[in-house]
Scaffold this motif. Structure first.
Motif, short mmCIF file in Angstrom:
data_model
loop_
_atom_site.label_atom_id
_atom_site.label_comp_id
_atom_site.label_asym_id
_atom_site.label_seq_id
_atom_site.Cartn_x
_atom_site.Cartn_y
_atom_site.Cartn_z
N PHE A 17 0.86 -1.19 0.00
CA PHE A 17 0.00 0.00 0.00
C PHE A 17 0.90 1.23 0.00
O PHE A 17 1.64 1.47 0.94
CB PHE A 17 -0.90 0.00 1.24
N LEU A 18 0.85 2.00 -1.09
CA LEU A 18 1.67 3.21 -1.21
C LEU A 18 0.98 4.36 -0.49
O LEU A 18 -0.12 4.77 -0.87
CB LEU A 18 1.87 3.56 -2.69
N ILE A 97 -0.55 -1.79 -4.80
CA ILE A 97 0.31 -2.29 -5.87
C ILE A 97 0.73 -3.70 -5.51
O ILE A 97 1.17 -3.97 -4.38
CB ILE A 97 1.55 -1.38 -6.07
N PHE A 98 0.52 -4.63 -6.43
CA PHE A 98 0.86 -6.03 -6.16
C PHE A 98 2.38 -6.19 -6.05
O PHE A 98 3.15 -5.38 -6.55
CB PHE A 98 0.30 -6.93 -7.26
N PHE A 99 2.76 -7.26 -5.38
CA PHE A 99 4.18 -7.52 -5.14
C PHE A 99 4.96 -7.54 -6.46
O PHE A 99 6.03 -6.93 -6.57
CB PHE A 99 4.34 -8.87 -4.42
N GLU A 100 4.40 -8.22 -7.46
CA GLU A 100 5.07 -8.27 -8.76
C GLU A 100 5.13 -6.90 -9.41
O GLU A 100 6.13 -6.54 -10.05
CB GLU A 100 4.35 -9.26 -9.70
N GLY A 101 4.05 -6.11 -9.25
CA GLY A 101 4.05 -4.76 -9.81
C GLY A 101 5.06 -3.87 -9.14
O GLY A 101 5.71 -3.04 -9.80
N PRO A 176 4.60 -5.27 8.07
CA PRO A 176 3.48 -4.57 7.42
C PRO A 176 3.73 -4.34 5.93
O PRO A 176 4.83 -4.55 5.44
CB PRO A 176 3.44 -3.23 8.16
N HIS A 177 2.68 -3.95 5.24
CA HIS A 177 2.80 -3.77 3.79
C HIS A 177 2.57 -2.32 3.35
O HIS A 177 2.33 -2.06 2.17
CB HIS A 177 1.81 -4.70 3.06
#
Length: 322
Positions: A17-18, A97-101, A176-177
């Motif tokens: 999460f940006l 934003i997904f991990f791959e993204g 956390p993300h």
């Protein structure tokens, strides 16, 4: 959603999460329009330079060949970050934003940014040969040499970015993300790793520091010789022409190098508060570069006038559609 990893008893988050830019939270719509305007000007300005350099036969010198590469890099660099920032200003889902993204964004950003760093060095070398060794210049900087230097610039940037991306995402991320930044960059992403990042930070500082400092030293050395050659010129016209082709390059180099120093030399402070210098060199500088090269370079301005004049003459000649 979480994904198992090779690390025991640890999981990797599937998305980040940006958190974005702190000063945009109160007026997201206003900043969305501002970033949309900047992005539009960036794309139009750099596209116009690419078309001008590609279409005008008088802009076939190596300097404008490299300017075309710079414009393309600036357009791509802005595209990597700005659309995601704008999406985050519209909705909360836009900040996900997904991990791959995130991996792709980090790789593309450092690939383009490092390629631009190497390109500035090549452009300084081109100016050194043109001003200090004018008789040797046509042979030394022929078409094959230009293509080779441009290719080396892109290839080195790709390898440089691959090293940092693999080291960054080889670490486990188990939460956390929330990334305290407006795009996936190395310092804020490393803060979320569930492992010791000391080695990564040392490699980042050493690698980016050596590359950036090495390129900057080569640029400074080139311009020391250029300044000495300009001072030896007998005519004011020659000095003015040499200065006009160099000041634009020096200006964009300063705009490029100053903000990242504030970020990568102090990775512990690279959170939301570090967004201002990052915004400048990732979003504003790509827009300014096209203006700097068109306003400070007389040949580019003449080529733009010829291109616009040619377009205004061809349009009425075709007549309205039948």
């Amino acid at each position: 959603m979480e994904v198992k990893t090779e690390y025991p008893n640890q999981t990797v988050v599937s998305h980040f999460f940006l958190e974005g830019l702190r000063f945009t939270a109160e007026h997201p719509s206003l900043f969305f329009l501002l970033f949309l305007l900047i992005y539009s000007i960036t794309m139009m300005g750099n596209l116009l330079i690419l078309i001008t350099v590609g279409c005008d036969p008088q802009l076939r010198s190596p300097m404008y060949h490299f300017l075309g590469h710079l414009s393309f890099l600036d357009a791509c660099l802005s595209t990597v970050t700005v659309p995601k920032v704008m999406a985050g200003l519209l909705t909360l889902d836009g900040k996900l934003i997904f991990f791959e993204g995130c991996t792709i964004q980090l790789y593309c950003f450092h690939f383009l940014a490092s390629s631009e760093c190497f390109l500035y060095t090549v452009m300084a070398y081109d100016r050194y040969l043109a001003i200090c060794q004018p008789l040797h210049y046509p042979v030394a900087m022929n078409r094959r040499m230009c293509a080779g230097l441009a290719g080396i610039t892109w290839a080195t940037g790709a390898v440089h970015s691959a090293v940092h991306t693999s080291l960054t995402f080889h670490l486990p991320y188990c939460g956390p993300h929330h990334i305290a930044y407006f795009f996936c960059d190395i310092p804020p992403v490393l803060k979320l790793a569930c492992a010791d990042t000391t080695t990564n930070e040392l490699v980042m500082l050493a690698n980016i520091g050596i590359v950036a400092a090495g390129c900057l030293i080569l640029i400074v050395i080139s311009y020391v010789f250029i300044a000495a050659a300009v001072l030896r010129m007998r005519t004011a016209e020659g000095r003015q022409r040499a200065c006009s082709t160099c000041t634009a390059h020096l200006t964009v180099v300063l705009l490029y190098y100053m903000p990242p120093v504030c970020i990568y030399l102090q990775p512990s402070s690279s959170g939301i508060g570090a967004g201002a210098p990052a915004v400048f060199y990732t979003i504003v500088t790509p827009m300014l570069n096209s203006f700097i090269y068109t306003l400070r370079n007389k040949e580019v301005k003449r080529a733009l006038r010829r291109l616009l004049w040619r377009g205004s003459l061809e349009y009425p000649a075709r007549g309205p559609p039948q």
